[in-house]
Scaffold this motif. Structure first.
Motif, PDB file in Angstrom:
ATOM      1  N   THR A   1      72.881 -20.774  17.497  1.00 14.59           N
ATOM      2  CA  THR A   1      72.585 -19.885  18.115  1.00 14.59           C
ATOM      3  C   THR A   1      72.041 -20.613  19.662  1.00 14.59           C
TER       4      THR A   1
ATOM      5  N   TYR B   1      69.593 -15.450  26.171  1.00 12.29           N
ATOM      6  CA  TYR B   1      69.236 -16.074  24.474  1.00 12.29           C
ATOM      7  C   TYR B   1      70.078 -15.267  23.907  1.00 12.29           C
ATOM      8  N   GLY B   2      69.616 -16.008  22.185  1.00 10.18           N
ATOM      9  CA  GLY B   2      69.821 -15.050  20.501  1.00 10.18           C
ATOM     10  C   GLY B   2      71.655 -15.511  20.590  1.00 10.18           C
TER      11      GLY B   2
END
Length: 292
Positions: free
Chosen positions: A77, A88-89
Motif C-alpha cells: 500500500t 496515501y492508501g
C-alpha cells in the motif's frame, strides 16, 4: 530478437491521483487532459502487445549506478512522504522480471557501463511508477513492470549511455518492451504562496514562467518532428536552464535506447501541455520505428 515496440514521455503528476471531483475543482470545472491522455496511451500499449514495460522513475535517485529493480513482484500500500494528506492508501500488486534486470546488468558489464540489478523485494516504491501502474491499469493487464533509477551523479552522456545499454539488452533478448519515461519537462516549482494566473490550475499560463513554457513547447515541437538531435544540441543552453525533472534523465535514457542522436522517432502528443505546480507536463508517444 527483442524489440522496443513503443515508448512515451509520460506525466505522473501526483494531483492526478485525487478524485475527479477534486481535479475538476482545481480545473475550474474541467478535468486534466492528462487523465484522458492515459486512456489514449492505454490504447497504444494494448495495440503494441508488450511482454514488459520499463519505467524510468524520476523520483528514484541512486548514486554510482543506474539501478534496475529485479524483484519477482511487488505488493503493498503506497504512502507518499511528499504529500501524505492525499496520496496515501494506494494498493498495488504487480509482477517484476528478474531475468530482464540481470540481462541489463550483464550487457552493462559487456559494454563498460554502470547499470546494476537490485533483486531485493523490499526496495522502496515511488509514485512515478505507482501512478502509471494505476492510471494505465497495468495490474489488470498483468504485464511485468520494471523500474529504473535516475543516477544523480551523471552528465547527459551518461544517461544516453545507460539507455544505449538498456536498448541493446532489449534487442539481444526475446521480449517486446515498451519504455515509459515518467516525468515532466521543465520542473521549476512555484512558491508555496503562489497565486494562479488562470482559474484552471492546469492551464499552461500557470507554468513557472513564460520562458519555461516556451522552452517546453520548443522541445515538444522538435519531438513531434523527430529532431531529437536538435534537443541534444540545445540541451545546456535552451532546455536545462529550466530544470527538466531529474536532469532529464528519464528522457535521455529513453532516447539512448532509441538510438541517441540518430533517433528520428516522431512524437505524437496524447494530451494537452499542462501545468502542475509550475512544472510542464504532457504525454508524448513514439512508435517502434524510432528504435535502431
Amino acid at each position: 530478437m527483442g524489440r522496443i515496440v513503443g515508448s512515451a514521455l509520460v506525466s505522473h503528476q501526483p494531483g492526478l491521483m485525487q478524485s475527479e471531483d477534486m481535479r475538476r475543482l482545481m480545473g475550474a470545472g474541467t478535468d486534466s487532459d492528462l487523465i484522458a491522455g492515459y486512456a489514449r496511451l492505454r490504447e497504444r500499449i494494448e495495440a503494441a502487445k508488450p511482454d514488459l514495460i520499463l519505467i524510468f522513475d524520476t523520483h528514484w535517485f541512486s548514486t554510482g549506478y543506474h539501478l534496475i529493480d529485479g524483484g519477482e513482484g511487488y505488493q503493498g500500500t503506497y504512502l507518499s512522504d511528499e504529500m501524505p494528506w492525499y496520496l496515501y492508501g494506494v494498493p498495488y500488486k504487480y509482477r517484476g522480471d528478474p531475468e530482464f534486470a540481470l540481462g541489463v546488468e550483464a550487457m552493462s558489464k559487456k559494454m563498460g557501463g554502470y547499470n546494476r540489478a537490485v533483486l531485493n523485494p523490499d526496495l522502496a516504491r515511488h509514485y512515478p511508477t505507482i501512478n502509471l501502474i494505476k492510471h494505465l491499469r497495468l495490474e489488470i493487464s498483468d504485464i511485468p513492470v520494471v523500474s529504473s533509477s535516475i543516477c544523480q551523479n551523471c552528465r547527459p552522456e551518461h544517461f544516453l549511455k545507460s539507455g544505449e545499454i538498456i536498448g541493446e539488452a532489449i534487442r539481444q533478448g526475446e521480449q517486446n518492451v515498451i519504455i515509459l519515461a515518467s516525468g515532466a519537462l521543465s520542473h521549476r516549482m512555484t512558491d508555496i504562496d503562489w497565486k494562479p494566473n488562470h482559474p484552471s490550475v492546469f492551464h499552461e499560463s500557470n507554468v513557472s514562467s513564460p520562458e519555461a513554457a516556451a522552452s517546453d513547447k520548443r522541445a515538444i515541437e522538435l519531438m513531434k518532428q523527430g529532431c531529437h538531435d536538435q534537443i541534444l544540441d540545445g540541451w545546456e543552453t535552451d532546455f536545462m536552464p529550466h530544470f527538466w525533472e531529474a536532469w532529464g534523465g528519464h528522457y535521455l535514457q529513453m532516447l539512448g535506447a532509441l538510438g541517441g542522436t540518430d533517433c528520428r522517432a516522431e512524437g505524437v502528443p496524447l494530451s494537452a501541455y499542462e501545468n502542475a505546480r509550475g512544472t510542464g507536463n504532457i504525454h508524448i508517444w513514439f512508435d517502434e520505428q524510432g528504435a535502431a
